[in-house]
Design a protein around this motif. Structure first.
Motif: not given
Length: 307
Positions: A154-157, A164-167, A194-198
């Protein structure tokens, strides 16, 4: 210690890419291009050249990219770009300069806030408001490769991993063709990410970022700033070796090699290596994994003549 060498059949279709940063002095310039020459032996799929916030290294980045393409012969040299500290017109002009220099691959990033990592990010007046907007602007210029960032921890912001994945999905919808991750050391973290991204419907390659540890204290400090973590097990393997540089180098080589081998055996085929403009540790890692070195051009010509 884990097995850290791949069998030939396992590494046959693996690809490497390397990240470099533009030099600030003549001495650093010599080191950069010696490192690039050393690592070209591993036949990288592409290399990337970073770009300072607000264009602080614009001239050096452009010079380094041109030299990498036209002198080193690394045609697929990717130029980093950020949204920070410049208007759209200024960024577009920089894109044109890179294109005119032979660049066909960009790494489009939002960039760190002008106040530094940890400061609140605010879009520059008249500038691109996000990396997704920057991706869309580059995509409008033509059929370029466009890599973007991804953050297994996760990006710290970011509010949470879903945000994060939505971005990341916004960047893909805008035209991104590849994601290069922030460095990480726990492969389980990457696999879960990676599983969440897919599951989110994102199909582009997500390339793991690998950082061989030259300096543990520096890496721990940087990890704390960028939202990454260094596992206690790795700290335990390196922390007691500060006064034993050869042993530290050997252990750091094994750590990175083990990470790459494990990822390859989980099905990953591409690896993006953060070189820090130094070749000995990176080359040692790749040799240990079993990547083959390409013979220098002069040696190839001699072999051809002998045949």
């Amino acid at each position: 210690m884990a097995i850290h060498t791949l069998y030939p059949a396992e590494r046959g279709n693996l690809r490497l890419s390397f990240e470099y940063f533009p030099p600030k002095t003549d001495e650093m310039e010599a080191q950069l291009f010696q490192t690039a020459a050393d690592l070209c032996a591993f036949d990288p799929h592409f290399v990337t050249m970073t770009y300072g916030a607000g264009g602080s290294t614009k001239a050096r980045s452009l010079t380094a990219v041109r030299r990498m393409i036209h002198e080193m012969g690394v045609a697929n040299t990717a130029a980093h770009l950020t949204c920070v500290g410049a208007t759209k017109v200024e960024v577009d002009a920089i894109v044109t300069e890179f294109i005119d220099s032979g660049v066909r691959h960009f790494v489009a990033l939002r960039g760190d806030p002008q106040g530094g990592i940890g400061a609140c990010y605010e879009p520059f007046p008249g500038g691109y408001e996000s990396s997704a907007a920057l991706v869309a602007a580059i995509r409008a210029r033509g059929d370029f490769e466009i890599s973007v960032s991804a953050y297994p921890e996760k990006h710290p912001e970011s509010r949470d991993v879903d945000a994060d994945i939505d971005m990341l999905k916004r960047k893909v919808d805008s035209g991104a063709t590849r994601a290069l991750t922030q460095f990480f050391f726990d492969n389980d973290d990457f696999e879960r990410y990676l599983e969440r991204v897919r599951r989110a419907g994102i199909a582009i390659p997500v390339v793991p970022g690998i950082l061989p540890i030259n300096n543990l204290a520096q890496v721990r400090k940087f990890a704390g700033l960028c939202g990454a973590s260094v596992p206690d097990a790795i700290i335990a393997r390196l922390a007691h070796l500060d006064e034993s540089p050869q042993e530290r180098l050997k252990e750091a080589t094994h750590i990175a090699a083990e990470q790459i081998v494990d990822l390859a055996r989980r099905g990953l085929r591409d690896f993006h290596i953060y070189t820090m403009n130094r070749s000995p540790l990176v080359a040692g890692v790749l040799d240990l994994v079993g990547f083959e070195r390409r013979a220098p051009a002069s040696a190839q010509r001699s072999a051809g003549a002998a045949a």
